[in-house]
Design a protein around this motif. Structure first.
Motif, PDB file in Angstrom:
ATOM      1  N   ASP A  39       1.005  -1.103  -0.062  1.00 50.84           N
ATOM      2  CA  ASP A  39      -0.053   0.177   0.093  1.00 50.84           C
ATOM      3  C   ASP A  39       0.993   1.201  -0.007  1.00 50.84           C
ATOM      4  O   ASP A  39       1.489   1.505   0.862  1.00 50.84           O
TER       5      ASP A  39
ATOM      6  N   ARG B 259      11.750  -1.153   5.432  1.00 49.49           N
ATOM      7  CA  ARG B 259      11.188  -0.067   6.592  1.00 49.49           C
ATOM      8  C   ARG B 259      11.993  -0.937   7.930  1.00 49.49           C
ATOM      9  O   ARG B 259      12.124  -1.856   8.254  1.00 49.49           O
TER      10      ARG B 259
ATOM     11  N   TYR C  23      10.253   6.651   4.401  1.00 52.27           N
ATOM     12  CA  TYR C  23       8.936   6.091   4.265  1.00 52.27           C
ATOM     13  C   TYR C  23       7.592   6.899   5.142  1.00 52.27           C
ATOM     14  O   TYR C  23       7.966   7.150   6.282  1.00 52.27           O
ATOM     15  N   PRO C  24       6.787   7.365   4.527  1.00 53.16           N
ATOM     16  CA  PRO C  24       5.716   7.872   5.137  1.00 53.16           C
ATOM     17  C   PRO C  24       4.953   6.922   5.828  1.00 53.16           C
ATOM     18  O   PRO C  24       4.789   5.835   5.465  1.00 53.16           O
ATOM     19  N   THR C  25       4.301   7.394   7.068  1.00 49.75           N
ATOM     20  CA  THR C  25       3.647   6.570   7.974  1.00 49.75           C
ATOM     21  C   THR C  25       2.338   7.272   8.090  1.00 49.75           C
ATOM     22  O   THR C  25       2.262   8.528   7.891  1.00 49.75           O
ATOM     23  N   ALA C  26       1.353   6.661   8.636  1.00 54.79           N
ATOM     24  CA  ALA C  26       0.136   7.488   9.191  1.00 54.79           C
ATOM     25  C   ALA C  26       0.394   8.516  10.233  1.00 54.79           C
ATOM     26  O   ALA C  26      -0.450   9.508  10.421  1.00 54.79           O
ATOM     27  N   THR C  27       1.517   8.353  11.115  1.00 56.94           N
ATOM     28  CA  THR C  27       1.920   9.416  12.062  1.00 56.94           C
ATOM     29  C   THR C  27       3.179  10.189  11.765  1.00 56.94           C
ATOM     30  O   THR C  27       3.651  10.806  12.451  1.00 56.94           O
TER      31      THR C  27
ATOM     32  N   HIS D 234       6.868   9.742   9.557  1.00 58.96           N
ATOM     33  CA  HIS D 234       7.832   8.992   8.737  1.00 58.96           C
ATOM     34  C   HIS D 234       8.702   7.815   9.393  1.00 58.96           C
ATOM     35  O   HIS D 234       8.878   8.154  10.838  1.00 58.96           O
ATOM     36  N   GLU D 235       9.356   7.056   8.743  1.00 55.24           N
ATOM     37  CA  GLU D 235       9.999   6.082   9.460  1.00 55.24           C
ATOM     38  C   GLU D 235      11.392   5.883   8.305  1.00 55.24           C
ATOM     39  O   GLU D 235      11.308   6.060   7.347  1.00 55.24           O
TER      40      GLU D 235
END
Length: 149
Positions: A24, A106, A131-135, A137-138
């Motif tokens: 995703d 990741r 990497y973008p995350t819901a909260t 980046h990681e």
């Protein structure tokens, strides 16, 4: 018994459906088609009873290669399919004269990190906040392996 073989255009629909389960956002069907026919691509699938359960998409140039994506159907994860795919890919890459295989993963993907380390990959560095995350980046962990070593 699992069968590993190169992916072909007639596998595109199965590859696309599996890829939708694994990522995703997923790659488009056109992106997958382009990868399957690219001359510097190694695309492998692992099949049981003719059904695709996992895949690895790699790109190679000169003496280096990169894992672009590796995915296994959720119901078959943690069953060794990704390991089998990577081991087979490493054999194929060695035949092509590839001296270094690279990937990024990741930082939170502990199962994948464990697999890569078990196969001999070493950490080369990190891309902070890649990497973008819901909260937020990681980090991406950059890893590599020398297939012939």
């Amino acid at each position: 018994m699992a069968d590993i073989r190169p992916l072909e255009l007639n596998d595109l629909a199965s590859l696309h459906q599996l890829q939708l389960q694994c990522f995703d956002p997923p790659w488009s069907e056109e992106m997958l088609r382009a990868r399957l026919v690219h001359p510097r691509s190694l695309s492998l699938g692992i099949f049981t009873g003719g059904q695709l359960h996992g895949f690895v998409l790699l790109s190679h140039l000169l003496d280096e290669a990169e894992v672009l994506e590796i995915g296994v159907a959720p119901q078959y994860q943690r069953a060794g399919l990704a390991r089998q795919l990577l081991q087979h890919a490493l054999q194929q890459l060695a035949k092509l004269g590839i001296e270094r295989l690279m990937l990024e993963v990741r930082a939170s993907n502990l199962p994948a990190l464990g697999l890569y380390r078990a196969l001999g990959f070493v950490e080369d560095g990190r891309r902070t906040g890649y990497y973008p995350t819901a909260t937020g980046h990681e980090d991406a962990v950059l890893m590599s392996l020398r297939p012939g070593s």
